[in-house]
Design an enzyme around this catalytic site. Structure first.
Site, PDB file in Angstrom:
ATOM      1  N   CYS A 130      -6.924  -1.471  -1.488  1.00  0.00           N
ATOM      2  CA  CYS A 130      -6.843  -2.609  -2.405  1.00  0.00           C
ATOM      3  C   CYS A 130      -6.945  -3.888  -1.577  1.00  0.00           C
ATOM      4  O   CYS A 130      -5.966  -4.283  -0.939  1.00  0.00           O
ATOM      5  CB  CYS A 130      -5.530  -2.563  -3.190  1.00  0.00           C
ATOM      6  SG  CYS A 130      -5.399  -3.794  -4.484  1.00  0.00           S
TER       7      CYS A 130
ATOM      8  N   CYS B  85     -13.370  -7.973 -12.027  1.00  0.00           N
ATOM      9  CA  CYS B  85     -12.317  -8.498 -11.166  1.00  0.00           C
ATOM     10  C   CYS B  85     -12.362 -10.014 -11.143  1.00  0.00           C
ATOM     11  O   CYS B  85     -13.433 -10.612 -11.046  1.00  0.00           O
ATOM     12  CB  CYS B  85     -12.472  -7.955  -9.743  1.00  0.00           C
ATOM     13  SG  CYS B  85     -11.183  -8.530  -8.608  1.00  0.00           S
TER      14      CYS B  85
END
Length: 426
Positions: free
Chosen positions: A159, A353
């Site tokens: 991540c 995102c």
């Protein structure tokens, strides 16, 4: 009657409970097992870590909404999953049986894998809201006597977005305080290049992220492997493309935040047939475990092979929309199984995102998340910061009202041709 147990009450587990409730027959029951009753919106943790949010601003007590939706809610956490017996043992030793299990635990943060890493040692974390609060307290002390900062991600991370966000948000906050000129900043990452993101880039994320780092006077080291961290100093090995040691950097810091490696949580780690060696849940194209066919998994806990070989190990991220696609497909598949059908619905794994930089940001759309893609777009601007603020408020409202996908969200996504299910209009 079927017992459906959802292990985890974070982003994936909470939305899974809401969406699964629409698939139940009259006598079926959902049980959610979480650690505590409070949902925290982790995408806002970088803001908490610089004082732009307080924990209360991004938290929702799930007790009432779970009760309103007639979902049994156990808040003591799970100790062990025993799939051969179709049960989950809780922290108190109780045995919760299931007909279908959905694992949505997220990862365990493996601070112990690197000497000196983590909020109990020498670096800060923004992976949990409590960690972000501690990071803010440390940041306030740092600003009284500013010096070098090191921000980034350690090897094994899957991540990368929050690390980039935090570096740029810290830069923005330091400029607001008028002390940016006193703070040399270095960004370190196991990615083979800036903007790789574990996805081999999306659109021109490489160019955009490198440009942002240059414009903000942030140096960077790629192919970075953190060897050890001591108080105020870390040793970082930079590897060459053939994974040989290229050079060793000794970095001084007055403040540091590094994303840690991820691994599976203890409740599932090492269960044969259920997990891979890192403890992530094995799943087929329908989010279903190949060995235990009544076990599904969603979110960061799912085992996804790396996109390609890299000098330093790194994982594949699971963005929020990608997780929501897993949720929707799993709900439909279990709903079909409850009615005598089969699991035939695949998630799209499409990704959206919004990466906030405090005074701007980068957005990307990847359809699907893993290449080759049908759509591969990225863009940047001040609008991304505003969009992230708006999304935070909208998502927290969804959690409070107990609705996974309001009709207007479905309509908007359809108009944008961004779908949760593969080869479906939804």
């Amino acid at each position: 009657m079927a017992e459906i147990v959802i292990l985890g009450a974070g982003l994936g587990g909470t939305l899974m409970a809401y969406e699964m409730s629409d698939q139940l027959r009259p006598d079926d029951r959902i049980t959610v097992i979480g650690k505590g009753s409070i949902y925290q919106f982790y995408p806002s943790n970088p803001w908490v870590a610089v004082g732009w949010r307080e924990s209360k601003d991004i938290e929702v007590d799930l007790t009432k909404v779970m009760k309103r939706k007639k979902i049994r809610f156990i808040t003591e956490g799970a100790a062990r999953v025993v799939p051969e017996e179709n049960l989950v043992r809780t922290a108190s030793g109780a045995a919760i049986s299931y007909d279908y299990l959905i694992i949505a635990t997220g990862p365990e943060l493996a601070f112990d894998e690197i000497p000196g890493l983590g909020p109990k040692a020498h670096t800060q974390s923004i992976c949990e809201t409590g960690h972000a609060e501690q990071a803010f307290a440390a940041f306030e002390e740092f600003c009284k006597n500013p010096g070098p900062i090191v921000i980034g991600a350690a090897q094994g991370v899957s991540c990368f977005g929050p690390a980039y966000e935090f570096a740029f948000i810290v830069d923005t906050e330091l400029r607001k305080r008028g002390i940016r000129n006193k703070v040399p900043m270095t960004y370190i990452t196991p990615e083979p290049y800036i903007g790789h993101l574990g996805l081999d880039g999306v659109g021109d994320t490489k160019g955009m992220m490198e440009s942002e780092l240059r414009n903000r006077h942030i140096k960077w080291i790629t192919n970075a492997r953190v060897k050890e961290i001591n108080a105020g100093q870390m040793v970082v090995e930079e590897l060459a493309e053939d994974a040989s040691l290229k050079t060793t950097h000794t970095l001084d810091f007055g403040y540091s935040m590094l994303m840690p490696p991820f691994r599976g949580v203890p409740a599932v780690f090492g269960v044969a047939g259920l997990t891979n060696p890192r403890g992530f849940i094995l799943a087929d194209a329908y989010q279903r475990n190949p060995t235990y066919r009544n076990v599904f998994s969603i979110g960061v806990c799912v085992a996804i092979p790396p996109i390609g070989k890299t000098p330093v190990p790194l994982g594949v991220p699971k963005t929020g929309f990608m997780i929501e696609s897993m949720v929707t497909s799993t709900a439909h598949n279990i709903g079909a199984l409850l009615r005598g059908g089969d699991a035939t619905i695949k998630p799209s794994w499409n990704a959206i995102c919004l990466a906030d930089f405090g005074d701007g940001g980068v957005a990307f759309v990847a359809q699907p998340q893993l290449p080759p893609r049908n759509a591969n777009w990225s863009g940047r601007g001040k609008w991304v910061h505003l969009a992230k603020v708006g999304f935070e408020r909208y998502f927290l409202r969804k959690i409070r009202i107990g609705k996974s996908e309001p009709f207007y969200e479905r309509y908007l996504m359809k108009k944008m041709n961004i779908h949760k299910l593969e080869n479906k209009s939804r």
